[in-house]
Design a protein around this motif. Structure first.
Motif, PDB file in Angstrom:
ATOM      1  N   ARG A 184       0.840  -1.214   0.000  1.00 32.33           N
ATOM      2  CA  ARG A 184       0.000   0.000   0.000  1.00 32.33           C
ATOM      3  C   ARG A 184       0.870   1.258   0.000  1.00 32.33           C
ATOM      4  O   ARG A 184       0.543   2.249  -0.665  1.00 32.33           O
ATOM      5  CB  ARG A 184      -0.944  -0.008   1.201  1.00 32.33           C
ATOM      6  CG  ARG A 184      -2.073  -1.027   1.099  1.00 32.33           C
ATOM      7  CD  ARG A 184      -3.130  -0.806   2.175  1.00 32.33           C
ATOM      8  NE  ARG A 184      -2.582  -1.016   3.503  1.00 32.33           N
ATOM      9  CZ  ARG A 184      -2.583  -2.205   4.118  1.00 32.33           C
ATOM     10  NH1 ARG A 184      -3.068  -3.268   3.496  1.00 32.33           N
ATOM     11  NH2 ARG A 184      -2.091  -2.339   5.338  1.00 32.33           N
ATOM     12  N   GLN A 185       1.952   1.224   0.748  1.00 33.70           N
ATOM     13  CA  GLN A 185       2.867   2.355   0.757  1.00 33.70           C
ATOM     14  C   GLN A 185       3.501   2.558  -0.623  1.00 33.70           C
ATOM     15  O   GLN A 185       3.673   3.704  -1.074  1.00 33.70           O
ATOM     16  CB  GLN A 185       3.954   2.137   1.812  1.00 33.70           C
ATOM     17  CG  GLN A 185       3.444   2.169   3.247  1.00 33.70           C
ATOM     18  CD  GLN A 185       4.536   1.841   4.251  1.00 33.70           C
ATOM     19  OE1 GLN A 185       5.651   1.456   3.884  1.00 33.70           O
ATOM     20  NE2 GLN A 185       4.225   1.977   5.539  1.00 33.70           N
ATOM     21  N   GLN A 186       3.825   1.463  -1.285  1.00 34.54           N
ATOM     22  CA  GLN A 186       4.398   1.566  -2.626  1.00 34.54           C
ATOM     23  C   GLN A 186       3.393   2.139  -3.619  1.00 34.54           C
ATOM     24  O   GLN A 186       3.746   2.983  -4.447  1.00 34.54           O
ATOM     25  CB  GLN A 186       4.871   0.183  -3.090  1.00 34.54           C
ATOM     26  CG  GLN A 186       6.085  -0.336  -2.341  1.00 34.54           C
ATOM     27  CD  GLN A 186       6.431  -1.762  -2.727  1.00 34.54           C
ATOM     28  OE1 GLN A 186       5.582  -2.527  -3.192  1.00 34.54           O
ATOM     29  NE2 GLN A 186       7.696  -2.144  -2.534  1.00 34.54           N
ATOM     30  N   LEU A 187       2.135   1.678  -3.527  1.00 35.60           N
ATOM     31  CA  LEU A 187       1.110   2.200  -4.423  1.00 35.60           C
ATOM     32  C   LEU A 187       0.876   3.681  -4.180  1.00 35.60           C
ATOM     33  O   LEU A 187       0.702   4.462  -5.131  1.00 35.60           O
ATOM     34  CB  LEU A 187      -0.191   1.412  -4.237  1.00 35.60           C
ATOM     35  CG  LEU A 187      -0.174  -0.060  -4.673  1.00 35.60           C
ATOM     36  CD1 LEU A 187      -1.519  -0.713  -4.376  1.00 35.60           C
ATOM     37  CD2 LEU A 187       0.165  -0.180  -6.160  1.00 35.60           C
ATOM     38  N   ALA A 188       0.870   4.086  -2.906  1.00 39.70           N
ATOM     39  CA  ALA A 188       0.687   5.504  -2.589  1.00 39.70           C
ATOM     40  C   ALA A 188       1.847   6.335  -3.121  1.00 39.70           C
ATOM     41  O   ALA A 188       1.642   7.439  -3.660  1.00 39.70           O
ATOM     42  CB  ALA A 188       0.555   5.682  -1.077  1.00 39.70           C
TER      43      ALA A 188
END
Length: 253
Positions: free
Chosen positions: A238-242
């Protein structure tokens, strides 16, 4: 420096790898010498704080049994102490190929590899190993066998149980690292759940006595480790997608 690293030839890479291996071996040899001084206290602890309810009298069946045990204890102690340094050397060798942010992110895994290894050793020694010893001892008594254990067999039996469990406790770190490199993601891990559960069942049956309770006692923390790994992978994904979305927004503006 990344630019300098890009200009390095294959010979330069091999030379650097040889240098790092040499430094690691030197440190391992120095710690190994120190391991001989702590081998006797470690041996006393492992033989006097064994599974409760079992009185073991260990025997030597060859002249070299005592020497072999001393060597194995010293090697294990040296390996455990030099493990963080070894992992750091691996990271230092591959880090020039990573981006600065990825270098900082992967560097933080090194202490956790050591911590997870120690937790796995503790779980294997204080939980699984006593179960295995109690089961085998009770079965031997039912068959009317006289328990005469050799010191070499005792430590071999112990390490064959503890070492695989210690490595399995590295699962969250490995999954998190592979997610960081975008080789794994939570969706893929969830698809692999059935296969992973089956593999964990097989492993738990192989390293425990052949009874349901012992296998179940080992299987539960392994399943929790896998699910914890999925959770960590999902959080990082999720951090990577954000971060990807933020970069796209900055690029479009």
């Amino acid at each position: 420096m990344p630019d300098e690293q890009d200009g390095m030839s294959v010979v330069d890479h091999l030379s650097e790898l040889r240098k790092r291996l040499f430094v690691t071996l030197i440190l391992f040899a120095v710690v190994l010498v120190g391991g001989f001084f702590v081998a006797h206290p470690v041996y006393d602890y492992l033989t006097t704080h064994g599974p409760k309810g079992l009185e073991l009298k260990l025997n030597a069946f060859s002249f070299w049994d005592g020497v072999n045990v001393y060597m194995k204890i010293a090697l294990i102690v040296a390996l455990a102490i030099t493990l963080p340094f070894m992992i750091y050397q691996i990271w230092a060798f591959v880090s020039p190929g990573l981006k600065p942010k990825e270098r900082r992110a992967t560097l933080k895994y090194i202490p956790f590899v050591f911590i997870c290894f120690l937790i796995g050793v503790a779980f294997g020694y204080f939980v699984v190993f006593p179960l295995a010893m109690q089961f085998t001892s009770s079965l031997n008594k039912q068959l009317g066998l006289v328990e005469t254990y050799g010191i070499t067999d005792y430590f071999k039996f112990m390490t064959n149980i503890i070492l695989p469990i210690s490595l399995l406790f590295e699962l969250p770190i490995v999954v998190l690292f592979l997610t960081q490199l975008r080789l794994l993601n939570p969706k893929r891990l969830k698809k692999m759940r059935r296969v992973a559960y089956f593999a964990l069942v097989v492993i738990s049956v192989m390293i425990t006595p052949p009874d349901f309770f012992s296998a179940f006692l080992v299987l539960v923390p392994m399943v929790l480790l896998y699910e914890f790994s999925v959770m960590l992978s999902g959080r990082m994904h999720r951090q990577q997608l954000a971060a990807d979305a933020q970069r796209r927004a900055e690029y479009e503006n």
